[in-house]
Design a protein around this motif. Structure first.
Motif, PDB file in Angstrom:
ATOM      1  N   ARG A  14      38.934  39.646  30.156  1.00 22.31           N
ATOM      2  CA  ARG A  14      40.173  38.895  30.354  1.00 22.31           C
ATOM      3  C   ARG A  14      40.266  37.704  29.429  1.00 22.31           C
ATOM      4  O   ARG A  14      39.274  37.014  29.189  1.00 22.31           O
ATOM      5  CB  ARG A  14      40.244  38.374  31.795  1.00 22.31           C
ATOM      6  CG  ARG A  14      40.573  39.451  32.807  1.00 22.31           C
ATOM      7  CD  ARG A  14      40.747  38.829  34.171  1.00 22.31           C
ATOM      8  NE  ARG A  14      40.936  39.827  35.206  1.00 22.31           N
ATOM      9  CZ  ARG A  14      42.129  40.320  35.553  1.00 22.31           C
ATOM     10  NH1 ARG A  14      43.227  39.940  34.936  1.00 22.31           N
ATOM     11  NH2 ARG A  14      42.223  41.217  36.530  1.00 22.31           N
ATOM     12  N   TYR A  86      39.501  50.107  33.592  1.00 23.04           N
ATOM     13  CA  TYR A  86      39.342  48.892  34.403  1.00 23.04           C
ATOM     14  C   TYR A  86      39.092  49.237  35.877  1.00 23.04           C
ATOM     15  O   TYR A  86      38.042  48.919  36.438  1.00 23.04           O
ATOM     16  CB  TYR A  86      40.571  47.990  34.225  1.00 23.04           C
ATOM     17  CG  TYR A  86      40.628  46.837  35.202  1.00 23.04           C
ATOM     18  CD1 TYR A  86      39.743  45.771  35.093  1.00 23.04           C
ATOM     19  CD2 TYR A  86      41.546  46.816  36.255  1.00 23.04           C
ATOM     20  CE1 TYR A  86      39.774  44.716  35.993  1.00 23.04           C
ATOM     21  CE2 TYR A  86      41.591  45.764  37.159  1.00 23.04           C
ATOM     22  CZ  TYR A  86      40.701  44.728  37.029  1.00 23.04           C
ATOM     23  OH  TYR A  86      40.735  43.685  37.934  1.00 23.04           O
ATOM     24  N   ASN A  91      35.262  49.186  37.655  1.00 26.45           N
ATOM     25  CA  ASN A  91      35.228  48.672  39.026  1.00 26.45           C
ATOM     26  C   ASN A  91      34.981  49.702  40.126  1.00 26.45           C
ATOM     27  O   ASN A  91      34.810  49.323  41.285  1.00 26.45           O
ATOM     28  CB  ASN A  91      36.506  47.875  39.298  1.00 26.45           C
ATOM     29  CG  ASN A  91      36.466  46.573  38.521  1.00 26.45           C
ATOM     30  OD1 ASN A  91      35.435  45.894  38.495  1.00 26.45           O
ATOM     31  ND2 ASN A  91      37.547  46.241  37.833  1.00 26.45           N
ATOM     32  N   TRP A  95      30.630  48.559  38.873  1.00 25.04           N
ATOM     33  CA  TRP A  95      30.543  47.459  39.853  1.00 25.04           C
ATOM     34  C   TRP A  95      29.683  47.858  41.072  1.00 25.04           C
ATOM     35  O   TRP A  95      28.707  47.162  41.385  1.00 25.04           O
ATOM     36  CB  TRP A  95      31.946  46.997  40.248  1.00 25.04           C
ATOM     37  CG  TRP A  95      31.954  45.849  41.201  1.00 25.04           C
ATOM     38  CD1 TRP A  95      32.001  45.916  42.566  1.00 25.04           C
ATOM     39  CD2 TRP A  95      31.873  44.442  40.878  1.00 25.04           C
ATOM     40  NE1 TRP A  95      31.963  44.655  43.108  1.00 25.04           N
ATOM     41  CE2 TRP A  95      31.891  43.737  42.099  1.00 25.04           C
ATOM     42  CE3 TRP A  95      31.793  43.734  39.675  1.00 25.04           C
ATOM     43  CZ2 TRP A  95      31.833  42.339  42.163  1.00 25.04           C
ATOM     44  CZ3 TRP A  95      31.735  42.348  39.732  1.00 25.04           C
ATOM     45  CH2 TRP A  95      31.755  41.658  40.964  1.00 25.04           C
ATOM     46  N   ASP A 140      30.023  40.456  29.950  1.00 27.68           N
ATOM     47  CA  ASP A 140      30.135  41.215  31.203  1.00 27.68           C
ATOM     48  C   ASP A 140      30.213  42.746  31.093  1.00 27.68           C
ATOM     49  O   ASP A 140      30.344  43.328  30.025  1.00 27.68           O
ATOM     50  CB  ASP A 140      31.263  40.656  32.064  1.00 27.68           C
ATOM     51  CG  ASP A 140      30.774  40.421  33.503  1.00 27.68           C
ATOM     52  OD1 ASP A 140      29.618  40.755  33.787  1.00 27.68           O
ATOM     53  OD2 ASP A 140      31.561  39.929  34.328  1.00 27.68           O
ATOM     54  N   TYR A 141      30.136  43.327  32.318  1.00 26.79           N
ATOM     55  CA  TYR A 141      29.889  44.763  32.476  1.00 26.79           C
ATOM     56  C   TYR A 141      31.003  45.646  31.915  1.00 26.79           C
ATOM     57  O   TYR A 141      30.768  46.816  31.628  1.00 26.79           O
ATOM     58  CB  TYR A 141      29.668  45.094  33.967  1.00 26.79           C
ATOM     59  CG  TYR A 141      30.862  44.759  34.846  1.00 26.79           C
ATOM     60  CD1 TYR A 141      31.117  43.450  35.236  1.00 26.79           C
ATOM     61  CD2 TYR A 141      31.742  45.746  35.289  1.00 26.79           C
ATOM     62  CE1 TYR A 141      32.210  43.126  36.034  1.00 26.79           C
ATOM     63  CE2 TYR A 141      32.827  45.437  36.095  1.00 26.79           C
ATOM     64  CZ  TYR A 141      33.044  44.123  36.458  1.00 26.79           C
ATOM     65  OH  TYR A 141      34.132  43.811  37.236  1.00 26.79           O
ATOM     66  N   GLN A 142      32.200  45.092  31.754  1.00 21.44           N
ATOM     67  CA  GLN A 142      33.300  45.916  31.236  1.00 21.44           C
ATOM     68  C   GLN A 142      33.092  46.248  29.751  1.00 21.44           C
ATOM     69  O   GLN A 142      33.720  47.165  29.233  1.00 21.44           O
ATOM     70  CB  GLN A 142      34.635  45.177  31.376  1.00 21.44           C
ATOM     71  CG  GLN A 142      34.986  44.723  32.786  1.00 21.44           C
ATOM     72  CD  GLN A 142      34.518  43.295  33.070  1.00 21.44           C
ATOM     73  OE1 GLN A 142      33.651  42.774  32.375  1.00 21.44           O
ATOM     74  NE2 GLN A 142      35.069  42.674  34.109  1.00 21.44           N
ATOM     75  N   HIS A 164      27.368  38.940  33.683  1.00 18.17           N
ATOM     76  CA  HIS A 164      27.608  37.989  34.775  1.00 18.17           C
ATOM     77  C   HIS A 164      27.205  38.546  36.131  1.00 18.17           C
ATOM     78  O   HIS A 164      27.104  37.789  37.094  1.00 18.17           O
ATOM     79  CB  HIS A 164      29.092  37.601  34.805  1.00 18.17           C
ATOM     80  CG  HIS A 164      29.505  36.776  33.617  1.00 18.17           C
ATOM     81  ND1 HIS A 164      29.841  35.452  33.712  1.00 18.17           N
ATOM     82  CD2 HIS A 164      29.604  37.084  32.297  1.00 18.17           C
ATOM     83  CE1 HIS A 164      30.151  34.979  32.510  1.00 18.17           C
ATOM     84  NE2 HIS A 164      30.017  35.954  31.637  1.00 18.17           N
ATOM     85  N   ARG A 274      36.268  36.356  46.792  1.00 22.36           N
ATOM     86  CA  ARG A 274      37.183  37.419  46.401  1.00 22.36           C
ATOM     87  C   ARG A 274      37.030  38.483  47.463  1.00 22.36           C
ATOM     88  O   ARG A 274      35.922  38.706  47.966  1.00 22.36           O
ATOM     89  CB  ARG A 274      36.771  37.995  45.038  1.00 22.36           C
ATOM     90  CG  ARG A 274      37.582  37.496  43.886  1.00 22.36           C
ATOM     91  CD  ARG A 274      37.306  38.190  42.569  1.00 22.36           C
ATOM     92  NE  ARG A 274      35.952  38.582  42.393  1.00 22.36           N
ATOM     93  CZ  ARG A 274      35.480  39.806  42.615  1.00 22.36           C
ATOM     94  NH1 ARG A 274      36.306  40.783  42.978  1.00 22.36           N
ATOM     95  NH2 ARG A 274      34.212  40.081  42.445  1.00 22.36           N
ATOM     96  N   ARG A 312      41.559  43.410  42.781  1.00 24.47           N
ATOM     97  CA  ARG A 312      41.442  44.844  42.442  1.00 24.47           C
ATOM     98  C   ARG A 312      42.099  45.728  43.512  1.00 24.47           C
ATOM     99  O   ARG A 312      41.513  46.698  43.997  1.00 24.47           O
ATOM    100  CB  ARG A 312      39.955  45.206  42.295  1.00 24.47           C
ATOM    101  CG  ARG A 312      39.273  44.293  41.302  1.00 24.47           C
ATOM    102  CD  ARG A 312      37.792  44.510  41.176  1.00 24.47           C
ATOM    103  NE  ARG A 312      37.211  43.442  40.361  1.00 24.47           N
ATOM    104  CZ  ARG A 312      35.930  43.131  40.304  1.00 24.47           C
ATOM    105  NH1 ARG A 312      35.064  43.827  41.001  1.00 24.47           N
ATOM    106  NH2 ARG A 312      35.495  42.154  39.558  1.00 24.47           N
TER     107      ARG A 312
HETATM  108  C1  G6P Z   1      33.533  38.925  38.513  1.00 27.31           C
HETATM  109  C2  G6P Z   1      33.226  39.516  37.148  1.00 27.31           C
HETATM  110  C3  G6P Z   1      34.235  39.067  36.103  1.00 27.31           C
HETATM  111  C4  G6P Z   1      35.646  39.320  36.610  1.00 27.31           C
HETATM  112  C5  G6P Z   1      35.867  38.625  37.952  1.00 27.31           C
HETATM  113  C6  G6P Z   1      37.259  38.876  38.543  1.00 27.31           C
HETATM  114  O1  G6P Z   1      33.243  37.561  38.527  1.00 27.31           O
HETATM  115  O2  G6P Z   1      31.909  39.167  36.767  1.00 27.31           O
HETATM  116  O3  G6P Z   1      34.033  39.770  34.905  1.00 27.31           O
HETATM  117  O4  G6P Z   1      36.602  38.894  35.664  1.00 27.31           O
HETATM  118  O5  G6P Z   1      34.894  39.113  38.865  1.00 27.31           O
HETATM  119  O6  G6P Z   1      37.535  40.232  38.632  1.00 27.31           O
HETATM  120  P1  G6P Z   1      38.757  40.931  37.849  1.00 27.31           P
HETATM  121  O7  G6P Z   1      38.527  42.394  38.048  1.00 27.31           O
HETATM  122  O8  G6P Z   1      39.984  40.420  38.529  1.00 27.31           O
HETATM  123  O9  G6P Z   1      38.685  40.515  36.413  1.00 27.31           O
END
Ligand code: G6P
Length: 476
Positions: A14, A86, A91, A95, A140-142, A164, A274, A312
């Motif tokens: 992001r 994504y 995810n 994830w 990060d993982y993405q 992260h 979250r 998500r």
């Molecule tokens: C976690 C991940 C981040 C991600 C965030 C929010 O902290 O490590 O890479 O951006 O969650 O999730 P989202 O899917 O909304 O980017």
């Protein structure tokens, strides 16, 4: 618009801004509240930095632009890629797999293909934007394939990667059909950073087992003569900024208003997460409800405030979780609440930092109980806001933060009775005990803030490739 030639390139899924509609009806950008951008902003400014990422919307391709002095380079994703890259592979595969398989990961070949394709696009953007001998920091993982894909395009670059989230033990990572490809993707970096040393160890062990490279301690020896270093860099928050916000008159007033709105209870317990199945919201609320049902607490003088930030929402597991929590909160309040005094004050919404700080100030006990969490910054934010050295933190031992915040009441979220005991103890602790614990935790969080984290990572990256020509200009 031509892209900038940047000496420091941040690559993250992001961008650090969200699209907003301005008062005149036009479109603008608002800086997202994350600590990462705050930490990196000074070093980006002094090194012609650029940030590559997705805007969060389908087919959104505004071209490179500058926002408040930061060069931002959007990478567009189509609707199909949002689903497959994504929501899918990132995810619904990575994830859950990386969080101890708390939910079942789904493995689909089309999702993997989209992941490769999108990672390639990010790598290409980075290759276009980076100046000669620049430093590129991938997050990060993405984006685990970006380091290798980028190295193929631009061997002159110094490349760092930071994960992260947790990195799973070898037994769980073994389930991944594309395990070797992911490891090789990460090995394109000069430094691969993790939250904890255990995760770095998992990675090195897997590289030895699954890729067959020679390793020694935290080093991997690559066949092309490079070495890759795997190390822990526990991330943190902008501690001083949080404390300053917490001390402000408007947050102090808002904290008092929150207590009043809740009926001035004797005790406020707080959870902010979250809405994610890794966060352990369900067992935490169950533990609380049993304590109320058994008479340890009364809804007349105690309340649990739970904030769950929407997240998500198109991913199936997250929809199921939302329904589960809705049902659980409804049942608990139906059984235990009184008129004007619910057992749980539940909000499914996201709040700005100001409101978060006021909630942290208002809460006597902060309850953070993830089943697995890379770090958990909410725990650190709470500590940063408790400048009176009061307030209690109940923290899962499976959050990365538990490694540093040893003076919290550490709990196992799978053990409801253990959590109940900790909640009672934390709530009834003497002020002296609270001060002793909070002081120690505050010292940890103020000495290790997010700027120190970023500087340490970049310094390691620089020394990992000393022969490299270009030095980054330090910020402080
Ligand atoms: C976690 C991940 C981040 C991600 C965030 C929010 O902290 O490590 O890479 O951006 O969650 O999730 P989202 O899917 O909304 O980017």
């Amino acid at each position: 618009m031509t892209s900038p030639a940047a000496d420091l390139v941040i690559v993250a899924n992001r961008l650090p801004v969200d699209r907003v509609t301005l008062p005149d009806g036009g479109q603008g950008w608002r800086r997202s509240p994350g600590g990462l951008v705050t930490a990196l902003e000074p070093v980006m400014r002094s090194n012609d930095g650029a940030w590559i990422g997705w805007t969060g919307q389908a087919d959104d391709d505004p071209g490179a632009f500058v926002d408040d002095g930061l060069s931002l380079v959007p990478v567009p994703l189509s609707g199909g890629e949002i689903e497959e890259f994504y929501e899918g592979f990132s995810n619904a595969t990575l994830w859950p797999l990386y969080h101890d398989v708390v939910a079942k990961p789904e493995f689909h070949r089309e999702w993997w293909e989209a992941y490769v394709r999108v990672n390639q696009r990010f790598a290409e953007r980075a290759a276009e934007v980076a100046a000669r001998d620049a430093t590129v920091w991938v997050h990060d993982y993405q984006l685990q394939l970006v380091p290798q894909l980028l190295r193929e395009l631009r061997p002159d670059l110094r490349i760092g990667f930071f994960l992260h989230i947790p990195f799973p033990p070898t037994e769980l990572f073994g389930q991944m059909p594309w395990r070797r490809e992911l490891l090789e993707g990460l090995l394109g970096a000069d430094v691969v950073g993790f939250q904890l040393t255990g995760a770095a160890g998992n990675f090195v062990r897997l590289v030895r087992q699954r890729v067959g490279h020679k390793t020694h301690r935290d080093l991997v020896y690559m066949p092309d003569g490079r070495t890759v270093q795997a190390m822990a860099f526990p991330i943190s928050i902008d501690t001083a900024a949080f404390e300053e916000l917490a001390r402000s008159d408007s947050v102090t007033e808002r904290a008092a208003a929150i207590r009043t709105a809740l009926g001035n209870p004797e005790r406020i317990l707080l959870g902010i997460d979250r809405l994610d199945y890794t966060k352990g919201i369900n067992p935490r609320l169950r533990a609380w409800s049993e304590l109320v049902a058994e008479g340890h607490f009364s809804v007349r003088d105690s309340v649990f405030v739970q904030v769950a930030t929407p997240s998500r929402e198109r991913v199936q597991q997250y929809r199921v979780l939302r329904d589960d929590i809705d049902r659980l909160v409804g049942r608990i309040n139906g059984d235990l609440g009184r008129l004007g005094s619910p057992a749980i004050a539940y909000m499914h919404s996201s709040f700005p930092r100001h409101e978060m700080a006021a909630l942290y100030r208002a809460a006597d006990v902060m309850v953070v109980t993830p089943f697995r969490d890379g770090m958990n910054l909410v725990a650190k934010e709470y500590v940063a806001c408790r400048y009176d050295n009061d307030g209690a933190l109940v923290l899962s031992e499976f959050a990365g933060a538990a490694n540093e915040l040893r003076q919290a009441w550490l709990v196992n979220p799978w053990d409801i009775n253990g959590m109940k005991e900790a909640l009672v103890e934390a709530t009834r602790a003497e002020p002296k005990e609270l001060t002793r614990r909070m002081k120690a935790m505050r010292k940890t969080v103020s000495e290790n803030d997010v700027a120190a984290w970023a500087n340490r990572f970049l310094a390691e990256l620089e020394s990992a490739r000393p022969a490299h020509n270009k030095k980054l200009r330090p910020v402080r």
